[in-house]
Design an enzyme around this catalytic site. Sequence first.
Site, PDB file in Angstrom:
ATOM      1  N   LYS A 115       0.580  -1.449   0.493  1.00 23.97           N
ATOM      2  CA  LYS A 115       0.117   0.210  -0.064  1.00 23.97           C
ATOM      3  C   LYS A 115       1.086   1.120   0.277  1.00 23.97           C
ATOM      4  O   LYS A 115       0.405   2.486  -0.495  1.00 23.97           O
ATOM      5  CB  LYS A 115      -0.990   0.093   1.088  1.00 23.97           C
ATOM      6  N   GLU A 199      -3.542   6.800   8.498  1.00 25.49           N
ATOM      7  CA  GLU A 199      -3.861   7.389   7.537  1.00 25.49           C
ATOM      8  C   GLU A 199      -5.392   7.705   9.189  1.00 25.49           C
ATOM      9  O   GLU A 199      -6.141   6.850   9.441  1.00 25.49           O
ATOM     10  CB  GLU A 199      -5.054   6.661   6.592  1.00 25.49           C
ATOM     11  N   HIS A 234     -14.844  -6.759   7.441  1.00 24.16           N
ATOM     12  CA  HIS A 234     -14.415  -6.080   5.945  1.00 24.16           C
ATOM     13  C   HIS A 234     -13.576  -6.984   4.307  1.00 24.16           C
ATOM     14  O   HIS A 234     -13.388  -6.518   4.128  1.00 24.16           O
ATOM     15  CB  HIS A 234     -12.336  -5.924   6.088  1.00 24.16           C
ATOM     16  N   ARG A 291      -5.402  -8.424 -10.154  1.00 26.21           N
ATOM     17  CA  ARG A 291      -5.882 -10.133 -10.676  1.00 26.21           C
ATOM     18  C   ARG A 291      -7.242  -9.365 -10.988  1.00 26.21           C
ATOM     19  O   ARG A 291      -7.966  -8.316 -10.747  1.00 26.21           O
ATOM     20  CB  ARG A 291      -5.669 -10.415  -8.877  1.00 26.21           C
TER      21      ARG A 291
END
Length: 479
Positions: A115, A199, A234, A291
């Site tokens: 990330k 973040e 999630h 993908r």
Amino acid sequence: MKKILVANRGEIALRVMKTAKKMGIKTVAVYSTIDRQSPHVKFADEAVLIGEAPSNKSYLLGNKIIEVAKSLNVDAIHPGYGFLSENADFAEACEQNNIIFIGPKSHAIRIMGSKLAAKDAVKSYNIPMVPGTDEAITDIADAKKIAANIGFPILIKASAGGGGKGMRIVEKESEFESQMDRAISEAVNAFGDGSVFIEKYVASPRHIEIQVMADTHGNYIHLFERECSIQRRHQKVVEEAPSSVLTPELRSKMGEAAVNVAKACDYVGAGTVEFLLDEHHNFYFLEMNTRLQVEHPVSEIITNTDLVELQIKVANGEKLPMQQKDLKITGHALELRVYAEDPLNDFLPSVGTLETYKLPEGKGIRVDNGFEEGMEIPIYYDPMISKLITYGNTRDEAISLMKQAISDYDIKGIETTLPFGTFVCEHDAFRSGNFDTHFVKKYFSAEKMKLQHEKEAKIAALIALKHFNDEEKQLRVPN
């Protein structure tokens, strides 16, 4: 391209093989001991046993899969999703052995697999980012100061993470250090990499992703968005296309941003760029999945495309057969992931035998399936057994058809997420389009679903009683 090995199992292996067959390409299945009787094994032209049931002794054995491919003169390997699909070393090994990897080049997988590296790569394209650190945290005291400047709540995320692992929401400063320790420990255990960053936590986000495709001739397109906000732990459970909240202007901006993310890593093939959308409809780049996604069918249906066919053509060096201006959204599609999980017991896995397994059929209904009646649900892999997709001219039509298709699904022997799908489709927040990623936390409970079941059972009983009484009256009428 004459022969493809599908390095996967279940519904995605079968789905890839069906497109390959349609294109006149032979297929090779690989399988573990427990998957010996699986539909994908029976469907393939050739099938090879590669190991025992645990994935690290079968489907994750990249070198062994490449050996099989070479021995059978395979031209290309399609990784599906999961397993080796985002493994840059496996993609590189394919390249080194002159086997086409049906996916992006290994360098793109490496960049987008981190990330932090992904954020760095897209900087020059001015793509909106959630405020936070742009490098891995090494000093917790400094990180604490940064978090205070960003403003709580904040999110600690594993750089190499996914599926909610190595992720912690920190509501206040006093919790920061303990949550940081937990996030790092979880990241090390899950990914072997303890790098984390922080973040700003977007309080009421929607999870919107854009499907992109790119060829080796410099052509990039996006196939619009998917709404993926209905999640548990999630992980997505219900997806739809298009989103009910995107305006044409916002759709265009997000599509352009997604294409720029793909350009930032010289992307080739099918990929998905994920964004968070806040309550004010500001969007922020989250990550790129290098993908095919589980939820790709909803994009295929609304754009009348076959993404696997496009993947194969692009991997074969062909140009994309369409440009952005050729694509438009037609109708609405909805997908429910049918997991072998018990929604009444915190979505815990439900293992057992599919004593009854009948799939719904009809216009506007598609089931991507990997199981047959009598098969056991193994404990070694992801618990998804199939995907139920419905299509309508409008969102309401797609939802109504989904409810009907769920009721026509007949599964006995295990618990599934089918009842949860009904709960979602009947909930006012979902039907109105006014929901976010906290849908399950806000609205769902086992008790509420039980009450819904009881209500539906009473209504069904009353309808049956009325039919019975009507028939009785007709029988009593004299000639």
